[in-house]
Design an enzyme around this catalytic site. Structure first.
Site, PDB file in Angstrom:
ATOM      1  N   LYS A   1       0.884  -1.172   0.000  1.00 61.75           N
ATOM      2  CA  LYS A   1       0.000   0.000   0.000  1.00 61.75           C
ATOM      3  C   LYS A   1       0.919   1.219   0.000  1.00 61.75           C
ATOM      4  O   LYS A   1       1.435   1.618   1.043  1.00 61.75           O
ATOM      5  CB  LYS A   1      -0.871  -0.019   1.259  1.00 61.75           C
ATOM      6  CG  LYS A   1      -2.187   0.693   1.147  1.00 61.75           C
ATOM      7  CD  LYS A   1      -2.141   2.146   0.747  1.00 61.75           C
ATOM      8  CE  LYS A   1      -1.901   3.100   1.884  1.00 61.75           C
ATOM      9  NZ  LYS A   1      -1.713   4.496   1.430  1.00 61.75           N
TER      10      LYS A   1
ATOM     11  N   GLU B   1       9.495   1.407  10.690  1.00 62.68           N
ATOM     12  CA  GLU B   1      10.588   2.369  10.427  1.00 62.68           C
ATOM     13  C   GLU B   1       9.988   3.757  10.524  1.00 62.68           C
ATOM     14  O   GLU B   1       9.219   4.163   9.650  1.00 62.68           O
ATOM     15  CB  GLU B   1      11.152   2.153   9.013  1.00 62.68           C
ATOM     16  CG  GLU B   1      11.794   0.808   8.791  1.00 62.68           C
ATOM     17  CD  GLU B   1      13.140   0.665   9.465  1.00 62.68           C
ATOM     18  OE1 GLU B   1      13.610   1.614  10.129  1.00 62.68           O
ATOM     19  OE2 GLU B   1      13.723  -0.418   9.357  1.00 62.68           O
TER      20      GLU B   1
ATOM     21  N   CYS C   1      13.992  10.504   6.702  1.00 62.70           N
ATOM     22  CA  CYS C   1      13.900  10.124   8.108  1.00 62.70           C
ATOM     23  C   CYS C   1      15.236  10.287   8.808  1.00 62.70           C
ATOM     24  O   CYS C   1      15.296  10.502  10.010  1.00 62.70           O
ATOM     25  CB  CYS C   1      13.436   8.682   8.208  1.00 62.70           C
ATOM     26  SG  CYS C   1      14.419   7.571   7.204  1.00 62.70           S
TER      27      CYS C   1
ATOM     28  N   GLU D   1      10.302  16.200  14.957  1.00 65.11           N
ATOM     29  CA  GLU D   1      10.722  16.006  13.570  1.00 65.11           C
ATOM     30  C   GLU D   1      10.006  16.999  12.661  1.00 65.11           C
ATOM     31  O   GLU D   1       8.782  17.074  12.659  1.00 65.11           O
ATOM     32  CB  GLU D   1      10.393  14.573  13.118  1.00 65.11           C
ATOM     33  CG  GLU D   1      10.915  14.280  11.730  1.00 65.11           C
ATOM     34  CD  GLU D   1      10.491  12.908  11.223  1.00 65.11           C
ATOM     35  OE1 GLU D   1       9.309  12.568  11.331  1.00 65.11           O
ATOM     36  OE2 GLU D   1      11.368  12.191  10.704  1.00 65.11           O
TER      37      GLU D   1
HETATM   38  P1  NAD Z   1       2.458   8.530   7.170  1.00 65.29           P
HETATM   39  O1  NAD Z   1       2.615   7.857   8.463  1.00 65.29           O
HETATM   40  O2  NAD Z   1       1.487   9.623   7.035  1.00 65.29           O
HETATM   41  O3  NAD Z   1       2.075   7.472   6.029  1.00 65.29           O
HETATM   42  C1  NAD Z   1       2.837   6.314   5.765  1.00 65.29           C
HETATM   43  C2  NAD Z   1       1.960   5.266   5.110  1.00 65.29           C
HETATM   44  O4  NAD Z   1       0.976   4.831   6.043  1.00 65.29           O
HETATM   45  C3  NAD Z   1       1.184   5.778   3.898  1.00 65.29           C
HETATM   46  O5  NAD Z   1       1.112   4.757   2.935  1.00 65.29           O
HETATM   47  C4  NAD Z   1      -0.177   6.085   4.470  1.00 65.29           C
HETATM   48  O6  NAD Z   1      -1.201   6.027   3.514  1.00 65.29           O
HETATM   49  C5  NAD Z   1      -0.331   4.959   5.482  1.00 65.29           C
HETATM   50  N1  NAD Z   1      -1.279   5.246   6.562  1.00 65.29           N
HETATM   51  C6  NAD Z   1      -1.663   6.444   7.052  1.00 65.29           C
HETATM   52  N2  NAD Z   1      -2.585   6.280   8.036  1.00 65.29           N
HETATM   53  C7  NAD Z   1      -2.784   4.951   8.166  1.00 65.29           C
HETATM   54  C8  NAD Z   1      -3.597   4.138   9.021  1.00 65.29           C
HETATM   55  N3  NAD Z   1      -4.413   4.672   9.937  1.00 65.29           N
HETATM   56  N4  NAD Z   1      -3.536   2.810   8.887  1.00 65.29           N
HETATM   57  C9  NAD Z   1      -2.710   2.247   7.992  1.00 65.29           C
HETATM   58  N5  NAD Z   1      -1.932   2.953   7.151  1.00 65.29           N
HETATM   59  C10 NAD Z   1      -1.950   4.296   7.237  1.00 65.29           C
HETATM   60  O7  NAD Z   1       3.936   9.018   6.776  1.00 65.29           O
HETATM   61  P2  NAD Z   1       4.371   9.915   5.536  1.00 65.29           P
HETATM   62  O8  NAD Z   1       3.913  11.315   5.810  1.00 65.29           O
HETATM   63  O9  NAD Z   1       3.974   9.252   4.263  1.00 65.29           O
HETATM   64  O10 NAD Z   1       5.959   9.845   5.628  1.00 65.29           O
HETATM   65  C11 NAD Z   1       6.727  10.716   6.403  1.00 65.29           C
HETATM   66  C12 NAD Z   1       7.189  10.030   7.670  1.00 65.29           C
HETATM   67  O11 NAD Z   1       7.859   8.827   7.351  1.00 65.29           O
HETATM   68  C13 NAD Z   1       8.183  10.844   8.455  1.00 65.29           C
HETATM   69  O12 NAD Z   1       7.825  10.866   9.820  1.00 65.29           O
HETATM   70  C14 NAD Z   1       9.496  10.099   8.303  1.00 65.29           C
HETATM   71  O13 NAD Z   1      10.409  10.234   9.340  1.00 65.29           O
HETATM   72  C15 NAD Z   1       9.033   8.693   8.126  1.00 65.29           C
HETATM   73  N6  NAD Z   1      10.044   7.934   7.378  1.00 65.29           N
HETATM   74  C16 NAD Z   1      10.758   6.954   8.025  1.00 65.29           C
HETATM   75  C17 NAD Z   1      11.749   6.257   7.354  1.00 65.29           C
HETATM   76  C18 NAD Z   1      12.548   5.175   8.036  1.00 65.29           C
HETATM   77  O14 NAD Z   1      13.069   4.301   7.357  1.00 65.29           O
HETATM   78  N7  NAD Z   1      12.682   5.183   9.345  1.00 65.29           N
HETATM   79  C19 NAD Z   1      11.996   6.523   6.025  1.00 65.29           C
HETATM   80  C20 NAD Z   1      11.255   7.523   5.403  1.00 65.29           C
HETATM   81  C21 NAD Z   1      10.265   8.206   6.084  1.00 65.29           C
END
Ligand code: NAD
Length: 491
Positions: free
Chosen positions: A175, A250, A284, A383
């Site tokens: 997804k 992650e 991240c 962050e």
């Molecule tokens: P997000 O948490 O908003 O979304 C991530 C994914 O989860 C998306 O596919 C989204 O549609 C899905 N999602 C959202 N709500 C959900 C729910 N209730 N149930 C299931 N799935 C759901 O994150 P984002 O804004 O897309 O990405 C930015 C964040 O990602 C930042 O906080 C960043 O630090 C983190 N990030 C972490 C890493 C790592 O490897 N540690 C790498 C890149 C980004």
């Protein structure tokens, strides 16, 4: 306008509910493609296809060696299509083409590495202390895997998650983020071309709160691997517990980049800039807290600000662009909000600090640096996920370690010193999943990556990662002859 469909059971298909949404190019603010707005029924179709693939048909009876060969074939196809996939992802999330092409050229290595590992997942014969028993362990795929990815590097996350999952014998349902689904949907065709049986690799696009939540809830999904924000990660962790799913999370970070007065200052300044302004700070691992030894603080701050001011904003497709757009409108607003918060808390802005209005799509923020930052300010603790650097001074090693570890996060850290003893002492003391010494943002398919503390659970990449897609089975076989023993006591 291009159209991308779900990829389910080896076929591109329309969403069952007939709903679509648009994906916007963050550089010019224009919708450029239509993607499915999936629903629970799409998720169920994909999970059932993945379950069928694992329990019947060609994938279920494939040897690990055959699986590995398919993965190597997929690696070659990704390499051959790197430019096309990179262009799609740039259009979708605004990342620099130069960065994306580098990522796509490196992406195949995950498939090659885990493809080679697929037939080396050995169990052990145990020298068991029970007479007349033959006992061994073996490893089995955990089951159907749900992979949820963030918008900042969707295809890299596919490699990190799906390569070990498939090497382990799992089937996956991906997804991708609703803000950047196109590259993942385009990638799916390559799995078919490589010869993966139907149902092994599926992609369902849609919103997190519907499609994502349905995947996390689905009783036939055994494991969730998630990259995204800590807030969503915590929600998923709690939701996954209801069906006792395995999880790899992650999440975010507030990584310290620690500069000692004995370091190579040119290299350190370049590393600091790369840590916070590359990918417009939307990583991240962003080194968003620069900790500088007080003896060199003013001079080093000047050096970093001068280098930061040279960053060219522009079209992410152009080779000479250094700073691209912010990917999503909410993220753009969040960065500007944090810049306001920092000012209100008393931090002093010495570079940028405002939107860059000279760009077509409007979603550009100037590379921003704050000084006079105190470790307890929100700008030093939360962050931002944007090109905003906070500079904090420290006196000595103990002071640096204390400030660096004073965070709920533990994803990454940088240490800049020419003193080997200090490099070892400080890197050991930092509570972070990755510590870079005299470098930053170096990743490899061989090196486990993941967070300590609230930056996540589990590791991706390396041999360690594949274990999280496996269950260990212990088998004990009695070859005793004669009468059975007492059935009421443990053997
Ligand atoms: P997000 O948490 O908003 O979304 C991530 C994914 O989860 C998306 O596919 C989204 O549609 C899905 N999602 C959202 N709500 C959900 C729910 N209730 N149930 C299931 N799935 C759901 O994150 P984002 O804004 O897309 O990405 C930015 C964040 O990602 C930042 O906080 C960043 O630090 C983190 N990030 C972490 C890493 C790592 O490897 N540690 C790498 C890149 C980004």
């Amino acid at each position: 306008m291009e159209t991308y469909q779900h990829f389910i059971d080896g076929q591109y298909v329309d969403p069952v509910g007939g709903e679509w949404m648009y994906t916007v190019n963050p550089y010019d603010g224009q919708a450029w493609a239509r993607i499915p707005k999936g629903c629970e029924r799409d998720v169920d179709r994909a999970v059932q296809a993945a379950k069928r693939a694992m329990t019947s048909g060609p994938y279920a009876s494939m040897t690990p060696t055959q699986r590995g060969k398919l993965m190597v074939r997929l690696a070659d196809l990704v390499a051959a299509n790197a430019q096309r996939l990179a262009e799609i992802e740039v259009r979708d999330n605004g990342k620099l083409y130069s960065e994306m092409k580098g990522q796509l050229d490196y992406h195949p290595e995950w498939w090659r590495y885990y493809g080679g590992l697929a037939d080396k997942l050995e169990g052990a014969v145990m020298p068991i202390d029970k007479p007349d028993h033959f006992a061994f362990t073996s490893h089995e795929p955990v089951g159907v895997v749900g992979a949820l990815t963030a918008w900042n590097s969707p295809l890299l996350f596919i490699a990190w998650k799906c390569a070990p999952a498939i090497a382990a014998g799992c089937a996956v349902v991906v997804k991708p983020s609703e803000f950047a689904s196109a590259s993942t949907l385009a990638f799916a065709a390559l799995t078919r071309e490589a010869g993966f049986p139907d149902g092994v690799f599926n992609v369902v696009a849609g919103l997190g709160t519907t499609v994502g939540a349905a995947l996390v809830d689905h009783p036939d999904v055994a494991k969730i691997t998630f990259t995204g924000s800590d807030t969503t990660g915590a929600r998923i962790y709690a939701q996954a517990a209801r069906t006792m799913k395995r999880v790899t999370l992650e999440l975010g970070g507030k990584s310290p980049n620690i500069v000692f007065d004995d370091c190579d200052l040119d290299k350190a300044a370049a590393g600091v800039i790369s840590g916070i302004f590359a990918a417009t700070g939307q990583t991240c691992i962003a080194g968003s807290r620069l900790l500088v030894q007080n003896a060199i603080k003013d001079a080093f701050t000047e050096r970093v600000a001068t280098l930061g001011a040279t960053a060219r904003r522009g079209d992410p497709m152009k080779a000479d662009t250094n700073i691209g757009p912010v990917t999503t409108p909410p993220q753009y607003q969040k960065i500007l909000d944090y810049i306001d918060i920092a000012r209100r808390e008393g931090a002093r802005c010495i570079l940028g600090g405002k939107p860059a209005t000279d760009m077509p799509g409007g979603q550009f923020v100037e590379p921003t640096i704050f000084v006079d930052v105190k470790p307890d300010m929100r700008i030093a603790r939360e962050e931002v996920f944007g090109p905003v650097l906070s500079i904090i001074g420290f006196d000595d090693e103990a002071d640096a370690i204390r400030i660096a570890n004073d965070t709920i996060y533990g994803l990454a850290a940088g240490v800049w010193t020419e003193n080997i003893g200090r490099a070892i002492r400080v890197s050991r003391a930092i509570r972070a999943g990755t510590v870079w010494v005299n470098t930053y943002r170096a990743i490899s398919y061989m090196m486990p990556f993941g967070g300590m503390k609230q930056s996540g659970i589990g590791r991706e990449s390396g041999i360690e990662s594949i274990r999280s897609y496996l269950e260990t089975k212990s088998t004990l076989i009695s070859f005793a002859q004669g009468a059975p023993g007492n059935p009421f006591v443990m053997r």
